[in-house]
Scaffold this active site. Structure first.
Site, PDB file in Angstrom:
ATOM      1  N   HIS A 179      -8.233  -3.056   1.418  1.00  0.00           N
ATOM      2  CA  HIS A 179      -7.494  -4.169   0.794  1.00  0.00           C
ATOM      3  C   HIS A 179      -6.641  -4.936   1.809  1.00  0.00           C
ATOM      4  O   HIS A 179      -6.314  -6.097   1.584  1.00  0.00           O
ATOM      5  CB  HIS A 179      -6.607  -3.661  -0.344  1.00  0.00           C
ATOM      6  CG  HIS A 179      -7.383  -3.270  -1.578  1.00  0.00           C
ATOM      7  ND1 HIS A 179      -7.888  -4.202  -2.450  1.00  0.00           N
ATOM      8  CD2 HIS A 179      -7.756  -2.059  -2.048  1.00  0.00           C
ATOM      9  CE1 HIS A 179      -8.535  -3.580  -3.429  1.00  0.00           C
ATOM     10  NE2 HIS A 179      -8.473  -2.277  -3.200  1.00  0.00           N
TER      11      HIS A 179
ATOM     12  N   GLU B  96     -15.348   5.103  -7.258  1.00  0.00           N
ATOM     13  CA  GLU B  96     -14.529   3.942  -7.622  1.00  0.00           C
ATOM     14  C   GLU B  96     -15.416   2.758  -7.987  1.00  0.00           C
ATOM     15  O   GLU B  96     -15.636   1.868  -7.166  1.00  0.00           O
ATOM     16  CB  GLU B  96     -13.592   3.546  -6.465  1.00  0.00           C
ATOM     17  CG  GLU B  96     -12.534   4.567  -6.148  1.00  0.00           C
ATOM     18  CD  GLU B  96     -11.418   4.026  -5.235  1.00  0.00           C
ATOM     19  OE1 GLU B  96     -11.556   2.902  -4.725  1.00  0.00           O
ATOM     20  OE2 GLU B  96     -10.425   4.734  -5.060  1.00  0.00           O
TER      21      GLU B  96
ATOM     22  N   ALA C 142      -5.713   4.977  -0.090  1.00  0.00           N
ATOM     23  CA  ALA C 142      -5.654   5.096   1.369  1.00  0.00           C
ATOM     24  C   ALA C 142      -4.208   5.042   1.846  1.00  0.00           C
ATOM     25  O   ALA C 142      -3.355   4.424   1.203  1.00  0.00           O
ATOM     26  CB  ALA C 142      -6.439   3.961   2.003  1.00  0.00           C
TER      27      ALA C 142
ATOM     28  N   SER D 246      -6.350   0.849   4.349  1.00  0.00           N
ATOM     29  CA  SER D 246      -7.029   0.385   3.132  1.00  0.00           C
ATOM     30  C   SER D 246      -7.864  -0.854   3.403  1.00  0.00           C
ATOM     31  O   SER D 246      -7.445  -1.761   4.128  1.00  0.00           O
ATOM     32  CB  SER D 246      -5.991   0.064   2.052  1.00  0.00           C
ATOM     33  OG  SER D 246      -6.612  -0.608   0.971  1.00  0.00           O
TER      34      SER D 246
ATOM     35  N   GLN E 281       0.836  -1.205   0.000  1.00  0.00           N
ATOM     36  CA  GLN E 281       0.000   0.000   0.000  1.00  0.00           C
ATOM     37  C   GLN E 281       0.871   1.255   0.000  1.00  0.00           C
ATOM     38  O   GLN E 281       0.574   2.225  -0.684  1.00  0.00           O
ATOM     39  CB  GLN E 281      -0.930  -0.002   1.226  1.00  0.00           C
ATOM     40  CG  GLN E 281      -1.947   1.122   1.247  1.00  0.00           C
ATOM     41  CD  GLN E 281      -3.040   0.935   0.202  1.00  0.00           C
ATOM     42  OE1 GLN E 281      -3.247  -0.147  -0.322  1.00  0.00           O
ATOM     43  NE2 GLN E 281      -3.740   2.012  -0.104  1.00  0.00           N
TER      44      GLN E 281
ATOM     45  N   ASP F 251     -10.545  -5.009  -6.423  1.00  0.00           N
ATOM     46  CA  ASP F 251     -10.655  -4.067  -7.537  1.00  0.00           C
ATOM     47  C   ASP F 251     -10.919  -4.938  -8.752  1.00  0.00           C
ATOM     48  O   ASP F 251     -10.211  -5.928  -8.962  1.00  0.00           O
ATOM     49  CB  ASP F 251      -9.352  -3.293  -7.751  1.00  0.00           C
ATOM     50  CG  ASP F 251      -9.080  -2.311  -6.630  1.00  0.00           C
ATOM     51  OD1 ASP F 251     -10.037  -1.875  -5.974  1.00  0.00           O
ATOM     52  OD2 ASP F 251      -7.900  -1.969  -6.423  1.00  0.00           O
TER      53      ASP F 251
HETATM   54 ZN    ZN Z   1      -9.495  -0.822  -4.322  1.00  0.00          ZN
END
Ligand code: ZN
Length: 227
Positions: free
Chosen positions: A111, A163, A104, A109, A81, A118
């Site tokens: 994630h 997003e 982020a 995040s 990240q 994504d």
């Molecule tokens: Zn993402």
């Protein structure tokens, strides 16, 4: 704005994750334990519950005659990240504040949890934009049945850009617990509340707003404090 950060041996800027600079748009998340992750392909890892649900969703898309979407990002470590953040901040020259509206900070995040994906359209359907595709339309009406929801819709309360590619799994007890603060914010924040939105969308550390938040929005304040 100020960040406490150091440069590590690889020349990567490491943000201090120990301070309490929680930002509304970027709640804090732990890295998921490796034993809960499964590898899909191309070095894409997901929490096993999310992976299983995504597979079911892909099958349903196929059955309904729309192009099943492909995962292009799943689990991300803090380190990865940081690399992504720096890519946008430095290489793409967005600077810190603009980068925060799309990536982020490491430690913040979805994630990190292994529950976020994504997505992209498959090659044969990739001519159009994801947000205008039948696949996206299908997801908007059916993804919730598989536990997935869009984290950053248009004009979201988190001050993050739209997003359409980022979806998060909220379909098991573990993920619901991890995202409980997020759900509480979504339930309790009126997007037309300008005062609150100014605080939320600010990329300044949360602690700068603690007093104001405590007095005006105690429920949200306590949720964030315990997150
Ligand atoms: Zn993402």
């Amino acid at each position: 704005m100020s960040h406490s950060c150091v440069i590590d041996s690889e020349g990567l800027e490491q943000f201090d994750l120990s301070d309490s600079s929680i930002r509304f748009g970027h709640l804090r998340y732990q890295e998921m334990a490796t034993e809960n992750l499964v590898c899909l392909n191309d070095d894409i890892w997901l929490h096993k519950h999310a992976a299983y649900a995504f597979l079911g969703m892909s099958n349903a898309m196929h059955r309904d005659g729309v192009a099943p979407v492909i995962i292009r990002n799943g689990y991300r470590s803090y380190k990865r990240q940081a690399r992504t953040f720096e890519y946008y901040r430095v290489k793409k020259e967005l600077g810190t504040v603009k980068t925060l509206t799309r990536v982020a900070l490491p430690g913040h995040s979805e994630h990190h949890t292994g529950f976020a994906v994504d997505i992209r359209l498959p090659k044969q359907a990739a001519n159009g934009r994801l947000s205008r595709s039948d696949s996206y339309k299908w997801l908007k009406s059916h993804a919730h049945k598989y536990g997935f929801s869009e984290s950053y819709k248009k004009n979201n309360i988190f001050g993050v850009i739209f997003e359409p590619w980022h979806w998060c799994f909220n379909g098991c007890a573990e993920s619901r617990a991890l995202f409980s603060t997020r759900s509480l914010l979504l339930k309790n924040i009126d997007p037309s509340n300008k005062t609150l939105l100014d605080i939320i969308c600010s990329n300044e550390p949360m602690k700068d707003y603690a007093d104001e938040l405590f007095q005006k929005f105690p429920k949200i304040y306590s949720a964030l404090l315990t997150h």
